[in-house]
Design an enzyme around this catalytic site. Structure first.
Site, PDB file in Angstrom:
ATOM      1  N   CYS A 199       0.486  -3.313   9.359  1.00  0.00           N
ATOM      2  CA  CYS A 199       0.858  -4.080  10.541  1.00  0.00           C
ATOM      3  C   CYS A 199       0.625  -3.311  11.831  1.00  0.00           C
ATOM      4  O   CYS A 199       1.010  -2.148  11.944  1.00  0.00           O
ATOM      5  CB  CYS A 199       2.340  -4.425  10.415  1.00  0.00           C
ATOM      6  SG  CYS A 199       2.958  -5.255  11.838  1.00  0.00           S
ATOM      7  N   ARG A 214       2.343  -3.551   0.227  1.00  0.00           N
ATOM      8  CA  ARG A 214       1.558  -2.382  -0.187  1.00  0.00           C
ATOM      9  C   ARG A 214       1.891  -1.953  -1.614  1.00  0.00           C
ATOM     10  O   ARG A 214       1.019  -1.643  -2.415  1.00  0.00           O
ATOM     11  CB  ARG A 214       1.834  -1.215   0.783  1.00  0.00           C
ATOM     12  CG  ARG A 214       0.981   0.010   0.586  1.00  0.00           C
ATOM     13  CD  ARG A 214       1.607   1.220   1.277  1.00  0.00           C
ATOM     14  NE  ARG A 214       2.927   1.497   0.726  1.00  0.00           N
ATOM     15  CZ  ARG A 214       3.155   2.245  -0.349  1.00  0.00           C
ATOM     16  NH1 ARG A 214       2.162   2.820  -0.957  1.00  0.00           N
ATOM     17  NH2 ARG A 214       4.385   2.425  -0.805  1.00  0.00           N
ATOM     18  N   TYR A 273      -6.465  -3.786   0.474  1.00  0.00           N
ATOM     19  CA  TYR A 273      -5.202  -4.362   0.962  1.00  0.00           C
ATOM     20  C   TYR A 273      -5.364  -4.670   2.444  1.00  0.00           C
ATOM     21  O   TYR A 273      -5.666  -3.769   3.228  1.00  0.00           O
ATOM     22  CB  TYR A 273      -4.064  -3.358   0.733  1.00  0.00           C
ATOM     23  CG  TYR A 273      -2.702  -3.828   1.207  1.00  0.00           C
ATOM     24  CD1 TYR A 273      -2.239  -5.118   0.926  1.00  0.00           C
ATOM     25  CD2 TYR A 273      -1.865  -2.977   1.934  1.00  0.00           C
ATOM     26  CE1 TYR A 273      -0.991  -5.544   1.357  1.00  0.00           C
ATOM     27  CE2 TYR A 273      -0.607  -3.394   2.364  1.00  0.00           C
ATOM     28  CZ  TYR A 273      -0.179  -4.682   2.076  1.00  0.00           C
ATOM     29  OH  TYR A 273       1.049  -5.111   2.502  1.00  0.00           O
ATOM     30  N   ARG A 289     -12.124 -21.107   7.468  1.00  0.00           N
ATOM     31  CA  ARG A 289     -13.571 -21.332   7.483  1.00  0.00           C
ATOM     32  C   ARG A 289     -14.082 -21.478   6.056  1.00  0.00           C
ATOM     33  O   ARG A 289     -14.871 -22.340   5.732  1.00  0.00           O
ATOM     34  CB  ARG A 289     -14.255 -20.158   8.173  1.00  0.00           C
ATOM     35  CG  ARG A 289     -15.751 -20.305   8.166  1.00  0.00           C
ATOM     36  CD  ARG A 289     -16.421 -19.450   9.181  1.00  0.00           C
ATOM     37  NE  ARG A 289     -15.679 -18.233   9.492  1.00  0.00           N
ATOM     38  CZ  ARG A 289     -16.058 -17.381  10.417  1.00  0.00           C
ATOM     39  NH1 ARG A 289     -17.127 -17.610  11.123  1.00  0.00           N
ATOM     40  NH2 ARG A 289     -15.365 -16.295  10.650  1.00  0.00           N
ATOM     41  N   GLU A 302      -3.458  -8.640  14.348  1.00  0.00           N
ATOM     42  CA  GLU A 302      -2.128  -8.007  14.208  1.00  0.00           C
ATOM     43  C   GLU A 302      -2.022  -7.221  12.910  1.00  0.00           C
ATOM     44  O   GLU A 302      -0.948  -6.737  12.544  1.00  0.00           O
ATOM     45  CB  GLU A 302      -1.022  -9.066  14.247  1.00  0.00           C
ATOM     46  CG  GLU A 302      -0.713  -9.551  15.636  1.00  0.00           C
ATOM     47  CD  GLU A 302       0.530 -10.430  15.681  1.00  0.00           C
ATOM     48  OE1 GLU A 302       1.574 -10.030  15.159  1.00  0.00           O
ATOM     49  OE2 GLU A 302       0.429 -11.542  16.242  1.00  0.00           O
TER      50      GLU A 302
HETATM   51  P1  IMP Z   1       4.412  -3.506   3.375  1.00  0.00           P
HETATM   52  O1  IMP Z   1       5.207  -3.708   2.130  1.00  0.00           O
HETATM   53  O2  IMP Z   1       4.901  -2.337   4.191  1.00  0.00           O
HETATM   54  O3  IMP Z   1       2.939  -3.397   3.094  1.00  0.00           O
HETATM   55  O4  IMP Z   1       4.648  -4.784   4.313  1.00  0.00           O
HETATM   56  C1  IMP Z   1       4.370  -6.088   3.898  1.00  0.00           C
HETATM   57  C2  IMP Z   1       4.815  -7.034   4.973  1.00  0.00           C
HETATM   58  O5  IMP Z   1       4.051  -6.842   6.167  1.00  0.00           O
HETATM   59  C3  IMP Z   1       4.617  -8.503   4.675  1.00  0.00           C
HETATM   60  O6  IMP Z   1       5.581  -9.043   3.823  1.00  0.00           O
HETATM   61  C4  IMP Z   1       4.650  -9.134   6.065  1.00  0.00           C
HETATM   62  O7  IMP Z   1       5.957  -9.349   6.535  1.00  0.00           O
HETATM   63  C5  IMP Z   1       4.015  -8.063   6.915  1.00  0.00           C
HETATM   64  N1  IMP Z   1       2.605  -8.356   7.228  1.00  0.00           N
HETATM   65  C6  IMP Z   1       1.643  -8.845   6.419  1.00  0.00           C
HETATM   66  N2  IMP Z   1       0.457  -8.921   7.061  1.00  0.00           N
HETATM   67  C7  IMP Z   1       0.676  -8.508   8.307  1.00  0.00           C
HETATM   68  C8  IMP Z   1      -0.176  -8.359   9.457  1.00  0.00           C
HETATM   69  O8  IMP Z   1      -1.381  -8.588   9.435  1.00  0.00           O
HETATM   70  N3  IMP Z   1       0.445  -7.922  10.594  1.00  0.00           N
HETATM   71  C9  IMP Z   1       1.778  -7.641  10.648  1.00  0.00           C
HETATM   72  N4  IMP Z   1       2.595  -7.720   9.584  1.00  0.00           N
HETATM   73  C10 IMP Z   1       2.050  -8.148   8.425  1.00  0.00           C
END
Ligand code: IMP
Length: 501
Positions: free
Chosen positions: A319, A382, A405, A418, A432
């Site tokens: 993010c 992740r 990822y 698309r 984002e």
């Molecule tokens: P991680 O477990 O730290 O990888 O976070 C996953 C979470 O990041 C997801 O459940 C979303 O809430 C958030 N997320 C997913 N895609 C995006 C993005 O492109 N930008 C910002 N937040 C994201």
């Protein structure tokens, strides 16, 4: 004049838990990891939707398809199938999870009768399966003609243009089971006939699926499987605040057990309108909303009808929302404040609205911290993207296996319109999220078992045998920058550079 929050914005790695007394009754096998995920009158009724492990997989293309949803539900957690795809394909993914019968595998290694050995080898290379079904039309549910396993040809002797019909084991030499057979009956046949797989056929000879000897054994290893009242695996799905009037009925029809409105900023009128529409038109389905990071956001969504609230802005590993838009809050501070708001709301109304900590889990102990800080369950992207079951490609990069990822806010994810709908790509002035690799980590169950063992062990150290008890008893301390250094291996020369999660 702008308002400034008094507390700093803090994240998980800035906290540690102080152990409480561990009694003899506090052992990992006694720890109850189940948790309620939708609102209910606590103390008066039981929560109508509970999951067996407090983990859910992120609403993301690179994480939650039907394959990962099946693997996660089999271990006791819940996936939310990604919504950045057409309504028809998302509903189909939900259907695939609901149709899944533990032990009965829908074959995705199929060929037609005119195929050759080279086609068999190509299918095996694509799927990694060693059994290929030969059906009259080459599909997973065509009429079964025979099967090919590696015992049917010799790589060194059989020319690759040999027609499959000449070396497959034909139907009349196969032992098969009839559709509707129970798994234990199928397993008895497998043992009686000393075979490795049993094709299951419909009355008119169509392939319904295969029961494999190893999968039956597997089934017995999954006592926490998350099942609905018809013994089907449970699955959630992500929705948006634009096409909900069509998407929600299609997902409900496909059998989704719960929905969540997926947005990086959920404190919006759009989400309130979406919730209100769903409560009016599909009142039977539970729906979560988010994401928010403070009390106001939580209250707003709860008063609009949310069954649970998702917490977290900008903490996801892929993010860049905070860098791009300057909005967000450290994940620990966000969870602590929203948990306080949830408890206050419960004290006022008697209604307990569960909260989900979403994003920013890096180490396994962050899972326990999130729960200790008040989350009823957590969502991870992740973490799950690294496993065999996630939908993305596994690649060898600089001698290391990785999986792809990417964020839902990246161009790569937003281009779905698309490709899927033939429509315009979402017009975006900026991204984002990023497109990335994560280290490949093997099977979901192997990893989740270890992570959950760590959570259980820490809960025992904190004198707790349930998530609710952990939330009530947890004592947290903010760590200084210097004590963070003390917390890792230090002042020694490590033999392996690997960090343990
Ligand atoms: P991680 O477990 O730290 O990888 O976070 C996953 C979470 O990041 C997801 O459940 C979303 O809430 C958030 N997320 C997913 N895609 C995006 C993005 O492109 N930008 C910002 N937040 C994201």
């Amino acid at each position: 004049m702008a308002m400034i929050f008094e507390q700093e914005s803090r994240t998980f790695s800035e906290y540690l838990l102080i152990p409480n007394l561990t009694t003899r009754l506090c052992t990992p096998d006694r720890v109850d990891m189940t948790t309620g995920i939708v609102k209910y009158r606590k103390g008066v009724e039981t929560c109508p939707l509970r999951i067996n492990l407090p983990v859910t997989s992120a609403v993301m293309q690179a994480v939650s398809d039907s394959g990962l949803a099946i693997a996660l539900a089999r271990t006791g957690g819940l996936s939310f199938i990604f919504g950045s795809q057409s309504i028809a394909s998302q509903a189909e993914m939900v259907r695939r999870v609901k149709k899944y019968k533990a032990g009965l595998v829908q074959s995705d290694s199929n060929i037609g009768p005119d195929s050759t050995l080279s086609d068999v080898l190509a299918v095996k290379a694509r799927t990694g399966h060693s059994t290929v079904a030969v059906t009259d039309d080459g599909t997973a549910n065509g009429r079964l003609i025979g099967i090919v396993t590696s015992r049917d040809y010799r790589m060194t002797r059989t020319p690759t243009d040999t027609p499959v019909k000449s070396f497959m084991t034909p139907l009349d030499h196969l032992v098969t089971g009839r559709e509707g057979i129970s798994l234990s009956e199928a397993n008895d046949i497998i043992w009686e006939h000393k075979i490795n797989q049993l094709p299951i056929l419909s009355e008119d000879g169509r392939l319904v699926g295969m029961v494999f000897r190893k999968d039956y054994d597997d089934h017995k290893e999954n006592p926490d499987e998350l099942l609905d009242n018809q013994k089907r695996l449970m699955v959630g799905a992500g929705i948006n605040s634009r096409d909900y009037t069509e998407r929600v009925p299609a997902l409900v029809e496909a059998g989704a057990d719960i929905l969540v409105i997926d947005s990086s900023d959920g404190f919006s009128q759009y989400q309130a309108e979406t919730l209100q529409w769903i409560k009016q038109h599909n009142p039977e389905i539970k729906v979560g909303a988010g994401n928010v990071v403070d009390e106001e956001g939580f209250r707003y969504l709860v008063e609009a009808g949310a069954d649970f609230v998702k917490v977290g802005i900008g903490g996801g590993s892929i993010c860049i929302t905070r860098e791009q838009k300057g909005i967000g809050r450290g994940q620990a501070s966000a969870v602590l404040e929203v948990a306080k708001a949830r408890d206050a709301y419960f004290a006022e109304t008697g209604i307990y609205v569960p909260i989900c900590s979403d994003g920013g889990i890096v180490y396994d102990y962050h899972m326990t911290l999130a729960l200790a800080m008040g989350a009823d369950f957590i969502m991870l992207g992740r973490y799950f993207a690294r496993f065999d079951e996630s939908p993305t490609r596994k690649l060898l990069v600089n001698g290391t296996y990785v999986k792809e990822y990417w964020g839902e806010g990246s161009n790569r994810a937003r281009n779905w319109q698309r490709y899927d709908d033939g429509g315009e790509a979402g017009k975006m002035a900026f991204e984002e999220g990023v497109d990335s690799y994560v280290p490949y980590a093997g099977k979901l169950k192997d990893n989740l078992d270890v992570s959950m063992a760590k959570v259980r062990a820490t809960m025992c150290a904190c004198g707790s045998v349930s998530i609710e008890e952990l939330q009530q008893k947890a004592r947290l301390v903010v760590v200084s920058a210097t004590s963070i250094v003390e917390g890792g291996a230090h002042d020694v020369i490590q033999k392996e550079s690997e960090r343990h999660g």
